[in-house]
Structure formats: C-alpha cells, structure tokens
Design a protein around this motif. Sequence first.
Motif: not given
Length: 526
Positions: A344-360
């Motif tokens: 589960i390393t980096g789950s927080w930063m990966l979760g933040v990155y997922m917000l880009s799905i909406i905008l892209a």
Amino acid sequence: MGKRNVNTTLQGALILSVAAFIAKLLSAVYRVPFQNMVGNTGFYVYQQVYPLYGIGMTFALSGLPVFISKLIAEAPDLPSQQAVARQVYRWVWALALVLFGGLMVGAPGIARAMGDVQLAPLIRMVAWMFLLMPELSVGRGYHQGQFRMLPTARSQVVEQLVRVVVILVAAGWAVTHDWSVYRMGMWALSGGTIAAVAALVVLPRWRQPEVRTSWRLPHLGRRLLIEGGTLCLLTAMMVLLQLVDSFTVKNGLVAGGMADAAAKSLKGVYDRAQPLVQLGLVVAVAFATSLLPALSEAQHQQRPKAFKRLTTTMMRIALMIATAATAGLISLMPWINRLLFGNITGSWMLGVYMLSIILATLIQTYNSVLQSQNSYRLTVVALVAGLVVKAVANHWAVVNFGASGASWLTVISLGVTFLVIWYGSDVTLRTGIWTRSYIRTLLGCTILMVAGVKAAVVILEHWWPALATGRLAAGVGLLITIPIGVAIFLGLALSWQLLSVREWLAIPHAETVLRLWQKLSQHGGK
C-alpha cells in the motif's frame, strides 16, 4: 449518396474508436504485470523515458494521421490525393529526422537533466521509432482520408499488441537472467520500434506510380505546424505532464534530502498512478464521446439546438462517470494498490493523482466539442497554460511536499487548463450544462456511495483481518465492494434523476439498466 457517405463516415469512426479503445486499454493494463516483474526501480527507469516514446506514438498513432486524413479528404481526385500525401511525407520526414537527431545527440544532456546519466542509451533507443513515423502517419492518414478505417485500426491494434509482448518478454527475461534495470529498460523500450515495424507490415502501401497533377496544397508547412501540431499536443496532454515529472520528481526528491536510490524507488511508486488514470480516462471518455458522430452531424447540418443538447448530454455523462470512478478509486486505493502492486506504499499520493481523471475527462470531452466546430486555438492556449504551471512549480512542490506535491500539481495544472477552456469558450456552449441541482445531486450520490463503500470496507476487515494484509484477500474484497459502490451510485442517480431519460439512453447499453430499474421500482411499489 449523401446518406451513404454519412453512414460510411460513422462506421469508420466506430471502427477507429474501438481500435483506439483496445490500444489504450492494452497500454494501460500491461504496466501492472510489468511493474510486478521489475519492481519500483525498474518501473522508474522505464517511466522516466516513456513520455518521449509517448509523444512519438501520439504523432504516428493519432495526432498526425487525423490531420493528414483531413488534407487527403480535401483533394478532389486520386492523383491529387497522392500528390498531397507525397508533399506531407516530405515534411514529416524532415520533422522525424530533426527529432531523431535531437534525441541521438542530446541523449546525454536529457539524461543529466532527468538526474540519471544511465538513461542516455534508453533515450537513444526510443529515437529509432521516429524514423518509422513518416510511413506510419502518412499511411494511416491516407487510408483514413479515403474513408478506409480498417487498415489504420488493424495497424493500431497490432502495434500495441506487439509492443506489450516485447515489453513483458524483456521484463521476464531480465528477471530470470539477472539483468540490470537499465538494460531491461532499453530492451523494453525497443518494443516501440519493433511494434512500429509490425504495424507497417499490416498497413497497406499508400504510394502508387506518380501521375502528373497541378494540385498543390498552399502553406502546407504552416498548416502542419499549427493544425497538426495542435492535434498532437492535445492528444499528448497527459504524456506531456508525465514528461515534466520525468525532469522534476526524482530530482526534487533528491534536492529535498532523499537518497538517490530511495528517490528512484519512490518515483516508481508515484508512476503506479499512470495505468489507473489511463483506465479511468478510457472508460469515462469512451462513454462520453459515444455521441461525437451525432454532434459532428448536428454541427455540419447547422442545428444549434441539437448541438447544444448533445454537448450538455456529453458533459453531464462525462462528469458523472469520471466522478464516480475517481471516488471509487480513492475509496478503495489501499486495496487496489495492494492487489495490483503488492503493497500500500504511496496510497495517499496515488489517491490525490486520481482527481486528475475528472479534469482530464472534462478537458478531452469539451475539446471534442470544440474540434467538431474546427476550433483549436483556445485548447492549445489552455494546455500551454496548464503545462507552464506544472513546469514552473513542480520541482518546488516536490522539494517541499514530496511526491504528493507532484500529484497535486498535476491536478492543479489540469484545473487551470479546464478553467481557461471553459471561460474562454462561447457563453452559449457553457450555460445550462451543469445546473446547481445537477451538481448537488451528483455530490449527494458520490458522498453516499463513498460512505457505503467505506462502511463495507470496515465491516469486511473486521470479519476478515487478512484483508488488511493479504494481496489475494484484497482482490476478493474488491470483488465485493465494487458492485456495492456501483449499486449505491446507480440506485441514487436513478432515484434522484441525476440524468434525464434521454441522457441515460445516450449511454451505450443503459437501456438494459433502465428496464431493470423500472422492474425493481414496480416490484418495490407493490
């Protein structure tokens, strides 16, 4: 005859859409087993150089062929089409040679700028693909311009299949023969050139014996730079953001005090976001842009009310699916991370990155609307603005906030891009698309879906402690919680009338869901 041409065009668009979907799906999915085989540092090595290949793939796969097909379609007869293709071919060869030479000569400097001089041979390996770009892009564009979409579709799918096979074979061989991650990366990136050769083999030849014609396209170089460059830039939006990361994330982590080896490993963890975002984008954009042919037809027939209605439907569907997918991915990120990547390393930063799905998703969907009006300039200005924000602030963000800073900067830069497009477009195109009622209902559906999923996670982990540590258990947990999330969101969206019946029916296969919902509602009312 006109009807036949319209039908041919729509069928061709469908064929290309399916091929593009398959190609993007393959491009997203292979990264998971690849990362599992080569580890975080091996994934870092590949992903550092991948954006350079991704830009070349954009030129040869989608951006330039679309532009070239427009030029071919403008020519009045076959000899003229051949003449145009030859003109374009010379210009694209000039571009290819410049890019090839720049990468070959500049590889050491680019590698140093990325903070890793050992990447130079990998950059040179990518350069060879650009020499195949002229034949591929002109060949695909020529056939598309004559409304023959199958050759392009076949070559796209073959190219991605061969590339994925080469990458995974190279990774497997490297692991069993104890290769260095850099040697592995060089062979994996050779898949781009090998795949391009395979695509050429299945692409029918476009050149025929030259016939004299007076037809010449004026200002071709300028059009290639402006129109063709614009299409390529828009298609490569996410790849360009990844390229900025290649120069700033690892360097920023080291500048922030992290050891070089640890920085490479963390950059590999950060890059786990790419396949997840790509999958989210493929699904959301595929559903939203299923209305694109009808939108283009409404624009061509000058029916502004139909055009506005279809635009509204596309944007509402895009926001709904992208928001639901993003919320689901963030809610279940620890389990997704463990299942796909082993921890589960980096789950927080990966979760933040997922917000880009909406905008892209919104950017790509709205750009499709603007393209149907032959409007390109605004999107380019918007994309450049977003890239400038990312390029200027990314290093600072990583130094001060770690790799999560890069995730936030990706989201912020996409937000800037979307806001410039939104407020710069015609007011008639953006009024009434997302009402307050729609936004409130969407937020309500999303919040309750997340709450339901999180409750299910807590209950399941209480009953089955292995879910908190086991990889296979995480997979079983996802098989249970994903349907729960989908059922909650769909049930609320239908109950609260998030979309109109006409908008629901615009989504492929939604009719089956509506019929099932109607039966359940009738049964529940008794």
